[in-house]
Design an enzyme around this catalytic site. Structure first.
Site, short mmCIF file in Angstrom:
data_model
loop_
_atom_site.label_atom_id
_atom_site.label_comp_id
_atom_site.label_asym_id
_atom_site.label_seq_id
_atom_site.Cartn_x
_atom_site.Cartn_y
_atom_site.Cartn_z
N ASP A 36 48.20 45.47 43.60
CA ASP A 36 49.56 45.12 43.99
C ASP A 36 50.14 46.14 44.97
O ASP A 36 50.02 47.34 44.76
CB ASP A 36 50.43 45.04 42.73
CG ASP A 36 51.85 44.57 43.01
OD1 ASP A 36 52.00 43.42 43.46
OD2 ASP A 36 52.79 45.36 42.79
N GLU B 266 46.68 43.32 48.14
CA GLU B 266 47.90 42.75 48.71
C GLU B 266 48.41 43.74 49.75
O GLU B 266 49.06 44.72 49.42
CB GLU B 266 48.96 42.52 47.63
CG GLU B 266 50.23 41.89 48.18
CD GLU B 266 51.42 42.03 47.25
OE1 GLU B 266 52.30 41.15 47.29
OE2 GLU B 266 51.49 43.02 46.49
#
Length: 578
Positions: free
Chosen positions: A237, A281
């Site tokens: 993330d 990401e």
């Protein structure tokens, strides 16, 4: 040594496929490849299904989906062609940011099941050959995490240095927010600590100090814990924020980055489980992508192709493909052992930040005309089906998902065309419970109190849009995506091969050729709202017959070596070159 051998073998295969690209399948036998080669690089081909356990299926009646519910739907996912499940955060959390505010990295949130329930799910997934990936959210913790609580209460605590503090308010305390419009600052004063702490995201998510060796050791412990439990990969993330070098007074808008953190994490994971991967990401410009993949692919094995995704939506909005073709070319050069993750929708808004102001306004006007459909200046907070509207355009979009370079990722509920609930705040509009049947609560739960309301009214309400109804309808979106998924499985060229754009002479037509081990594909897509007739000459010396993989029809070359195509409005064709 094993990894080096794989790299050398892949380089050899790539060189051979380029040499043989102009020959036919019959004349070029496949190059034998060791089985473990494909096992190590399983992410080259397949289908990843993105799912949030707590909104998928509830079996214990507490209003939260759970691991038992997900395990009971694995056959459904297998039938869809899913090869890996990517789990949204499922660890203990105050749930102020939908689980992305973790308060314990080592356990399962009791709301979604027990440790035994998780173990059962992993066993059932493995029994079906479905790998399991999970979100790794280690850029920050919840402010209720014991580490942060100890850090703020005692300046002599070893956990104090696990976070980033400043005695004085930094000059750029209100710059660099990830969520502008909601988030007010990146430095917040804590009255107990009597200092400011740094947070890229919400103020209840203090950033961990990734320059601290103790924090890096903890990262490795977390990763090892879940690898030992069978996890095959981590969706990392907020990667650019995780690796930024943060300290009091640093420039939040132009930080330095420690890319060696990704290399070390990659090597640690590979050492413990050779086929486990990192999926990042990182919404970065193509000029900045190489360090994220790393030298010789020693960074993250996969990245989401946010750049191409934004131009894909521009092409869907305008019918014009040159900007999309350019974006694909600009993201083409990646390591041989890496792969892009391609997607239409994910759990966040559609980010349009890489488009020009005029391009962004064009997409908003077509797909998010009402301000309630937009998320400040960040993008569009809608699901795909209500946004595109036209079933022909939806079918085109899914053909592209499976046809473009990379590994397709599909978000739960998108396969049945679920809608959005714009009454819910921000990104929660697209995070409603899965719609299984036309029964109470869409078959999601028997509880009177759900984690989030199901969509019950309108054209996308569960009485109309649900899995059971679409399973019984051969023309449904669900069955259409199943067919495309099976089609993609028949075309390893897309995941493994070399690709090139072909000139069509039209603003509205995208034509691509894939070559791998003597096998060739030709894929054409019409982004225009009018039917298209055109002629195309694939590159190469041979003039094979084209066989449609959709309806088995054939196209033979004309005297000039060109092939004649007819596509309906928003039509497409997949052809094997033989």
């Amino acid at each position: 040594m094993k990894r080096t051998a794989l790299l050398l073998l892949l380089a050899l295969l790539t060189a051979c496929q380029k040499k043989n690209a102009e020959t036919t399948t019959e004349k070029t036998p496949p190059i034998p490849v060791p089985t473990d080669f494909f096992e190590e690089l399983w992410f080259k081909n397949g289908l990843i299904y993105s799912v949030d356990v707590k909104v998928f299926r509830d079996t214990d009646g507490n209003g939260f989906g759970d691991f038992r519910g997900l395990a009971g739907r694995l056959d459904y996912l297998k039938d869809l062609g899913v090869t890996a499940v990517w789990l949204a955060p499922f660890q203990p959390t105050p749930n102020r940011d939908d689980g992305y505010d973790t308060s314990d990295f080592y356990r399962v949130d009791p709301n979604v099941g027990t440790e035994d329930d998780f173990r059962y799910f992993m066993q059932e997934a493995g029994r079906r050959g479905i790998r399991v990936m999970m979100d790794l959210v280690v850029n920050h913790t919840s402010d209720r995490h014991p580490w942060f609580q100890q850090a703020r209460r005692d300046p002599r605590s070893p956990y104090r240095s696990w976070y980033v503090w400043s005695e004085k308010r930094p000059e750029k305390w209100d710059k660099g927010m990830v969520f502008p419009g909601v988030q007010k600052a990146t430095w917040t004063y804590d009255s107990t600590a009597k200092a400011y702490y740094y947070h890229r995201f919400y103020e209840f998510q203090p950033d961990l100090n990734a320059q601290n060796p103790a924090v890096l050791r903890e990262y490795r412990k977390i990763v090892r814990h879940w690898l030992d439990r069978g996890i095959s990969g981590f969706r990392l993330d907020g990667v650019p924020f995780l690796i930024e070098v943060a300290y009091p007074g640093f420039d939040t808008e132009n930080p330095d980055h420690q890319f060696d953190l990704l290399t070390h994490l990659h090597q640690f994971i590979q050492w413990h489980k050779s086929d486990a991967i990192l999926l990042g990401e990182a919404n970065v410009d193509p000029k900045e992508q190489q360090p994220y993949f790393g030298a010789e692919g020693q960074g993250m094995q996969m990245l989401f192709n946010f750049f191409a995704n934004q131009y894909l939506f521009y092409a869907l909005a305008t019918g014009e493909v040159p900007p999309l073709a350019k974006a694909l070319e600009e993201t083409k050069n990646i390591p041989a052992t890496a792969q892009w993750a391609t997607f239409l929708r994910n759990h966040d808004e559609i980010d349009l930040g890489r488009l020009s102001d005029a391009e962004r306004e064009t997409v908003n006007r077509r797909f998010g005309p009402d301000t309630t459909m937009q998320l400040y200046d960040r993008g569009i907070r809608r699901r795909l089906a209500p946004m595109l509207g036209d079933r022909r355009l939806i079918d085109l979009a899914y053909s592209l998902l499976f046809a473009l370079p990379g590994l397709p990722v599909i978000r739960y509920g998108e396969e049945i065309g679920m809608g959005d609930d714009l009454r819910l705040p921000e990104r929660f509009a697209i995070r409603t419970p899965m719609q299984w049947t036309n029964g109470p609560n869409a078959g999601f739960s028997t509880s009177d109190k759900l984690i989030r309301p199901v969509i019950s009214r309108g054209p996308f309400g569960y009485p109309t849009v649900n899995v059971a109804r679409q399973q019984a309808d051969s023309a449904s979106l669900l069955n259409h995506i199943r067919k495309l998924s099976r089609l993609r499985q028949q075309c390893p060229e897309i995941g493994w091969g070399e690709w090139k754009m072909l000139e069509t002479g039209s603003l509205h037509l995208l034509a691509m050729r894939y070559d791998w081990q003597g096998r060739s594909l030709l894929l054409v897509h019409n982004f225009g709202s009018a039917p298209a007739q055109f002629r195309l000459k694939p590159e190469g010396k041979s003039q094979p017959t084209l066989t449609s993989l959709l309806d088995r029809s054939r196209i033979k070359p004309g005297p000039d070596g060109q092939y004649g195509f007819q596509l309906t409005s928003y039509g497409y064709g997949w052809y094997r070159m033989k």
